[in-house]
Design an enzyme around this catalytic site. Structure first.
Site, mmCIF file in Angstrom:
data_model
loop_
_atom_site.group_PDB
_atom_site.id
_atom_site.type_symbol
_atom_site.label_atom_id
_atom_site.label_comp_id
_atom_site.label_asym_id
_atom_site.label_seq_id
_atom_site.Cartn_x
_atom_site.Cartn_y
_atom_site.Cartn_z
ATOM 1 C CG HIS A 281 2.428 0.314 4.254
ATOM 2 N ND1 HIS A 281 2.145 -0.594 5.249
ATOM 3 C CD2 HIS A 281 1.282 1.016 4.031
ATOM 4 C CE1 HIS A 281 0.881 -0.436 5.635
ATOM 5 N NE2 HIS A 281 0.334 0.533 4.910
ATOM 6 C CG ASP B 7 -2.013 -0.947 1.216
ATOM 7 O OD1 ASP B 7 -2.043 -1.798 0.293
ATOM 8 O OD2 ASP B 7 -2.871 -0.882 2.129
HETATM 9 ZN ZN ZN Z 1 -2.802 3.261 3.229
#
Ligand code: ZN
Length: 481
Positions: free
Chosen positions: A441, A279
């Site tokens: 991430h 993400d």
């Molecule tokens: Zn996010």
């Protein structure tokens, strides 16, 4: 004629005898009776040791006849520097009335002292291998050359070890010590390359090699044998055993694990599938992440955003697409206070990021992930009590989108702040289920650093890595707002 000739011969002989007699007489007079300088106990050349103290010793000289000769003290000239090897000349001058005599003496400063060998260590001294001795220290010093330890030669003869050294002037010292054969140290095997190697199915396994160093035998890399082989046409784990022995049969063994992996393009229905998802990217580490994924032919899913940190990486988004990864939508702004105020606000943001991806790739993604996940409660702060998540989760599907949450949190946005912590969180969560959707991430460097370890673990433990597709198994949280 004959008679005459004989007479002549006799005459010549007589004359010669007279001349000789006179010569002897004159010489005798000269040596014994003519006054002159007479010298005794004098060496024209003397040798003195290097660094010794030189004291000039004048010859004994007198003036006169052999019967009456007066002793004369001479004076000396010339310097002898005993700190430098070489030849020096000392001149002695003797004067008597207005007569003078000079005598030169050559003084040779020589290094005649032997070097000293000092050996510390237990006796008998150990030796092994090619009669290489060890377990002691040696220092050789010379009064002239200084430290000449490097010039020491050792030779092992049966039960003796002989140390020899020669200084630059040829002075030799020999020291003997008792010696014994002793070698109980194993060779040290060092794998070149990784101890875990990953080879794609039908790929080529390249042996990176190994080095073997022994305290006695030195480099014995050439003697290492390898047991086992790798069949890269069959997925599985292969063990290679490297063995080597030194000349006294001390053996070392190391192992290398080779994993021939098949990372199927399609999820295995009865197997274990891992969906790596990232993400909030792309970012400065995303290209590096793509390199790692490429190395193992692993496809992943990128839930992209369009925040300031994502600027300048359009080419990375294009690359994701070209390399077969799934580009999915996360949020254009990722600002909760904006996107969760109303349905319109949410979709405006979603379409904005979709347009951006489409402008780069020509493809409009339909897979999405809600910022904070579908289970977030932060949206309660901004939706005026409209329970927006309950509505959004239905509305997005009505518009043809599919949303995914996750069932493995690497916690890289929480307490895991190192590659080791991130990979441990993921690896510990992998079990025997069919579907693992992992949240990471790619804007976190350490999280990208963790990926190779995760992939290597997965590939060597029977997992298949997949990118999310519209029909992938649904992993959705319980909605809380
Ligand atoms: Zn996010």
């Amino acid at each position: 004629m004959v008679v005459n000739r004989r007479k002549l011969d006799k005459k010549v002989l007589r004359i010669l005898t007279i001349i000789l007699g006179l010569l002897i007489l004159f010489l005798g007079i000269y040596f014994f009776f003519i006054p002159r300088f007479r010298i005794h106990d004098f060496e024209k050349t003397i040798e003195i040791p290097y660094a010794s103290t030189f004291a000039a010793k004048a010859p004994t000289v007198c003036y006169g006849t052999i019967f009456n000769c007066e002793n004369i003290t001479g004076r000396e000239e010339g310097n002898v520097d005993t700190s430098k090897l070489g030849s020096y000349t000392v001149t002695y001058t003797f004067s008597y009335k207005n007569k003078e005599m000079k005598e030169e003496q050559e003084v040779v400063v020589k290094d005649i002292e032997k070097p000293v060998i000092e050996i510390t260590g237990e006796e008998p001294i150990n030796y092994c291998g090619n009669k290489k001795s060890y377990g002691y220290t040696i220092v050789a010093t010379d009064n002239y050359d200084g430290d000449i330890t490097a010039k020491v030669e050792t030779e092992v003869k049966q039960e003796k070890i002989i140390f020899k050294v020669e200084d630059s002037s040829g002075n030799k010292t020999v020291v003997e010590k008792q010696a014994q054969l002793k070698d109980d140290e194993k060779p040290v095997l060092t794998l070149q390359g990784d101890s875990n190697v990953f080879v794609p199915l039908n790929g080529i396994y390249e042996e990176a090699g190994i080095t073997a160093m022994d305290n006695c035998d030195g480099d014995i890399s050439g003697n290492v044998s390898i047991e086992g082989n790798v069949d890269s046409t069959k997925a599985g784990e292969y063990v290679l055993k490297y063995k080597v022995s030194d000349s006294n049969n001390n053996e070392s063994v190391v192992e290398r694990y080779v994993y021939v992996y098949q990372n199927s393009e399609y999820p295995s229905l009865d197997g274990k599938n891992v969906y790596l998802t990232f993400d909030d990217g792309p970012g400065k580490d995303t290209a590096r992440l793509l390199d790692i994924l490429k190395k193992y032919n692993v496809k992943a899913t990128f839930f992209v955003t369009n925040q300031n940190i994502n600027k300048g990486y359009d080419d990375v988004i294009k690359r994701m697409y070209d390399e077969g990864h799934t580009i999915a939508l996360h949020s254009n702004t990722h600002v909760y206070a904006q996107i969760y105020t109303s349905m319109d606000a949410y979709f405006n943001d979603l379409y904005a990021i979709q347009d951006k991806v489409k402008s780069i790739t020509g493809y409009a993604p339909m897979i999405i992930r809600f910022p904070g996940g579908s289970s977030n409660t932060i949206s309660r702060n901004y939706d005026n009590g409209t329970r927006i998540m309950s509505k959004l989760t239905k509305a997005v599907q009505a518009k043809g989108f599919r949303y995914f949450d996750w069932n493995v949190d690497s916690n890289d946005a929480g307490t895991a702040k190192s590659a080791g912590a991130v990979s441990a969180n993921v690896i510990n969560a992998l079990g025997n289920n069919n579907t693992y959707v992992v949240l990471q991430h790619d804007i976190k460097s350490y999280s990208v650093d963790a990926v190779e370890t995760i992939i290597q673990f997965g590939l060597s433990h029977g997992y298949t890595f997949q990118a999310l597709k519209m029909d992938s198994p649904r992993v959705e949280h319980r909605v809380n707002n």
